[in-house]
Every structure is written in C-alpha cells, then in structure tokens.
Design an enzyme around this catalytic site. Structure first.
Site, PDB file in Angstrom:
ATOM      1  N   TYR A 143      30.165 -14.812  -6.460  1.00  0.00           N
ATOM      2  CA  TYR A 143      28.923 -15.144  -7.168  1.00  0.00           C
ATOM      3  C   TYR A 143      27.832 -15.418  -6.145  1.00  0.00           C
ATOM      4  CZ  TYR A 143      25.587 -17.622 -10.162  1.00  0.00           C
ATOM      5  OH  TYR A 143      24.451 -18.016 -10.822  1.00  0.00           O
ATOM      6  N   ASP A 237      27.436 -14.901   2.478  1.00  0.00           N
ATOM      7  CA  ASP A 237      26.931 -15.921   1.572  1.00  0.00           C
ATOM      8  C   ASP A 237      27.710 -17.204   1.841  1.00  0.00           C
ATOM      9  OD1 ASP A 237      26.322 -17.643  -0.473  1.00  0.00           O
ATOM     10  OD2 ASP A 237      26.514 -16.158  -2.073  1.00  0.00           O
ATOM     11  N   LYS A 265      23.463 -26.043  -0.670  1.00  0.00           N
ATOM     12  CA  LYS A 265      24.358 -27.204  -0.798  1.00  0.00           C
ATOM     13  C   LYS A 265      24.142 -28.262   0.286  1.00  0.00           C
ATOM     14  CE  LYS A 265      26.581 -24.820  -4.037  1.00  0.00           C
ATOM     15  NZ  LYS A 265      26.403 -25.057  -5.460  1.00  0.00           N
TER      16      LYS A 265
END
Length: 427
Positions: A143, A237, A265
């Site tokens: 994702y 990613d 994050k």
C-alpha cells in the site's frame, strides 16, 4: 464495557462516512465497535468508557517513545506557542532534513510533505519526470497511499496492467500501473519484457500492509538489477519501516540501495508529515530548481518538524533502543508461537526491529495471495478477546504491530498469558 464508545460511534456515523476518517479504524474485519480513545500515556490507551489498553499499534507506527513522551510533548508546546503554521521556510525544516540526509549515502536532499500518500505520489511523479517514461510497477499487497494510479487490482494475466480497485478512479489513470506478485521474480521480469516504458518500481521492502511480509534479498536485488538495466528508478516506500525496522529503516539492514526513498510516521513523531528524498541529481528536477511541480501549503509544518526532529535526535543518540525493541517484539511473537504450538494451532510469526506480525496459517506467507489463505475468523476472535483483556492490536490481519519503549517485559508476558487463555478456547 463499550457503552460510551458505541454511542460515540453512532453519533460519528451521522456526520462521518462509516463513522471513521480512515477505513481501517472501522473494525469491519474483526467485528464490534471501535473504542473511541480519550487519551494515551506511555504504553497505554484509555477510551471514553475508562478502559485501559496496552497499545501495540502506537498510531500505526510513529510513536517509538509511546504516547506523550515528555521531550516531544515539551517541544511541540514550545513550538506551537510561536505559531502553528506560516506557509514560509523555517530553520526547523533544514535541521530535520539534515538529520535525515546525514544517515544515508544514497540521498542528498529531502522534500517534506504532509502525508505518506503525498510522499509516494510525488516520488512517482519525480521518477516519471526524470526518466521521461510513463509506466510504474507496484506489487499486490503493498500500500502506497490512496492516490489514483496506485489503487489498482490484479487482472487475469500473470503480469498485467492494473484496473481500478475503487470507484472514482478512471481506468485511464491506472493503465500505466503494472501489477506484480510480491517476491515473484518471474512476474517482475515479464513486466519489463512487456513494456519498454517503465519509469520506476515502487515497493515496500518490508511490507507492512499485508501483515508483516519482508521482501527476500534476491527479489530486491532483482528489482535493482532490472531498474539499472532498463533505465528505471527504484523507489523504496519506507513510510512505515523508516526509522522503525532500524535507525535507517529497511535501508539499514539491506544491501540494496534505492534511488528514491519515501518517509512518514516516525519523522513526525505522531504529527502529520511525509517526505521523499533522493540524490541531488534526481532532486534537481523538482521545482523550483527543475520543471517537475510539487507543492503543499502545510508542508514542513513547524510543529511537525519540531516533533520529528526531537524524536530522530533521541534515536540517533541512543541506537541501542532498536536492540531493546527488537528483543521485546521477538519476546511477544515467540511467546504467541509457543502458546499456539502447545495447542496445535498453526501460527506464523515475524519481526523486523520493532515491527511484528503474526498469521493464523500453516506456512509463512510471502505474498498477498498467501496472506489471504490465513484463518481470518480466528484472527478476529483473537483480536476481540485481546481487546476485552486490555490489549490493543491492529484491527486487521493485513496490518502490522509495533513496540514502543514504554512497553515492558511484564506487559508482554501478561499479553502472552492472555493469548494462552484465548487460544485454549480455540481447541
């Protein structure tokens, strides 16, 4: 136990689609009503009903130091008092960028954005602009945010152009996205055989959105080789794994180097932030230096920069934190595994630094399709019972768990004890 949360959820559903602002929070795959959280402190979450949970989600990864870390809290308050946003440059952006760049030998410059979705979307645009090619390769189960060209599903062929996986996404926007099976070298090679217009491969080197499923070294090496051979760029990613799997994320424990890295994050320590980074040669194509446009009103938000800067500096000052977190992650999942073996329950476990995953299945999954063979009903029951006992796990078999510094061995052992009570009932 959840009366106030149920009432809060009903009210939310009246004004928010599905009652949540991100679909994974809705508890659809595990059943029940999501607890509405009132506050967090250290290792714990507290909901509106007064229930207390050991938090193994930690806001989906960024809170390495747990909730309300004193150092981060202090700098956030101090920075907020000087203004929440300026839409103008600040020294904090430069300082955080320098902290990140100094850790890596394959990046020279960073551009901050406000989310992981923005980071990956911008990285792909940059790759297309640099290579002057259109197609991208992504992998099932990875994702990379909800931008249109990344919301694709597999077609019928072994390696195929993706079709939209969400209404509202025109097929014209996904026709340049080639979809492959994660860890499948044959399919990857076939993509390059079928298209000479590939701008980049984008991959989670440690997939955290189909549970925890790391890419094999051989697979990542093949990604690198094929990109070099065909003039494509390799994007890692690391929005989830960055500064989580190790101080330098997946990049710190792998031999393969990417051309572009994306972050999120941890670099915001709980504040909304993302970033993408590359060599000065690649980044020079980005406006205002180059012609590839990317912008954001709240990019480099001072409060987010201050929080992330404090978090990263604390981590760099004490890298042993990662050894301690990994030991705790292994203690937890190995404890689960021992309990499962005792009752002859098939369970697979894995860790990467402070990230962990567990699957109720016979064999360790290596791709999205294999994760789909797991016992989702058993996971849902396990999740429900853990929640009742005060342990908060990600509410989907397709998500990853996280350890923070405030979680102690005592809390982990209590969690394993609870797992024993639950799994005993599965027999």
């Amino acid at each position: 136990m959840f009366k106030k949360s149920i009432k809060a959820y009903e009210k939310a559903c009246q004004v928010i689609p599905g009652g949540v602002d991100s679909p994974v929070r809705a508890f659809k795959s595990v059943g029940g009503t999501p607890p509405f959280i009132k506050k967090g402190k250290g290792a714990y979450l507290y909901d509106v009903d007064g229930n207390k949970y050991v938090d193994f989600v930690q806001s989906w990864g960024p809170l390495i130091f747990g909730h309300c870390d004193k150092d981060i809290e202090k700098v956030v308050i101090e920075t907020a008092k000087m203004g929440l946003s300026f839409g103008a440059p600040t020294n904090l952006e430069t300082k955080l960028a320098r902290e990140i760049v100094d850790m890596y030998d394959n990046i020279d410059k960073v551009r901050f954005v406000s989310s992981g979705t923005e980071a990956t979307m911008s990285a792909i645009r940059l790759a297309r602009g640099v290579t002057n090619k259109n197609d991208i390769i992504k992998f099932e189960g990875c994702y990379h945010g909800h931008s249109d060209s990344l919301l694709v599903q597999a077609g019928s062929g072994m390696a195929t152009f993706g079709s939209p996986s969400s209404p509202g996404v025109p097929a014209d926007l996904t026709k340049h996205t080639l979809l492959c099976e994660y860890n499948n070298i044959e399919q990857l090679e076939k993509c390059f055989e079928e298209s000479s217009d590939i701008a980049c491969i984008i991959i989670e080197p440690i997939a955290g959105n189909m549970g925890l499923v790391p890419a094999t070294n051989e697979f990542l090496a093949t990604c690198r080789e094929l990109c070099d051979k065909h003039g494509a760029l390799l994007i890692f990613d690391e929005v989830m794994s960055g500064f989580r799997a190790s101080l330098k994320g997946a990049s710190g424990i792998l031999d393969v180097k990417a051309d572009i890295l994306t972050f999120g994050k941890v670099i915001g320590a709980g504040m909304p932030v993302g970033a993408f980074a590359a060599s000065k040669e690649i980044m020079s194509h980005l406006s205002p230096e180059g012609k590839i446009y990317q912008a954001g009103t709240l990019s480099g938000n001072p409060v987010a920069m201050a929080a992330g800067l404090t978090s990263l500096r604390k981590l760099k000052a004490n890298p042993k934190i990662y050894e301690d977190l990994e030991k705790k992650a292994k203690r937890l999942v190995n404890g689960f595994k021992k309990v499962a073996d005792r009752y002859n329950i098939p369970l697979q476990v894995n860790t990467r630094g402070s990230m962990f995953g567990f699957f109720f299945c016979e064999n360790e999954p290596t791709n999205f399709k294999e994760v789909g063979l797991c016992n989702f009903e058993r996971f849902a029951k396990f999740h429900q019972e853990m929640l009742r006992r005060g342990f908060y796990f990600a509410c989907s078999q397709y998500e990853t768990g996280f350890i923070c510094t405030k979680i102690t061995n005592k809390e982990i052992d209590l969690c394993i004890q609870a797992a024993d009570e639950i799994m005993k009932e599965f027999v």
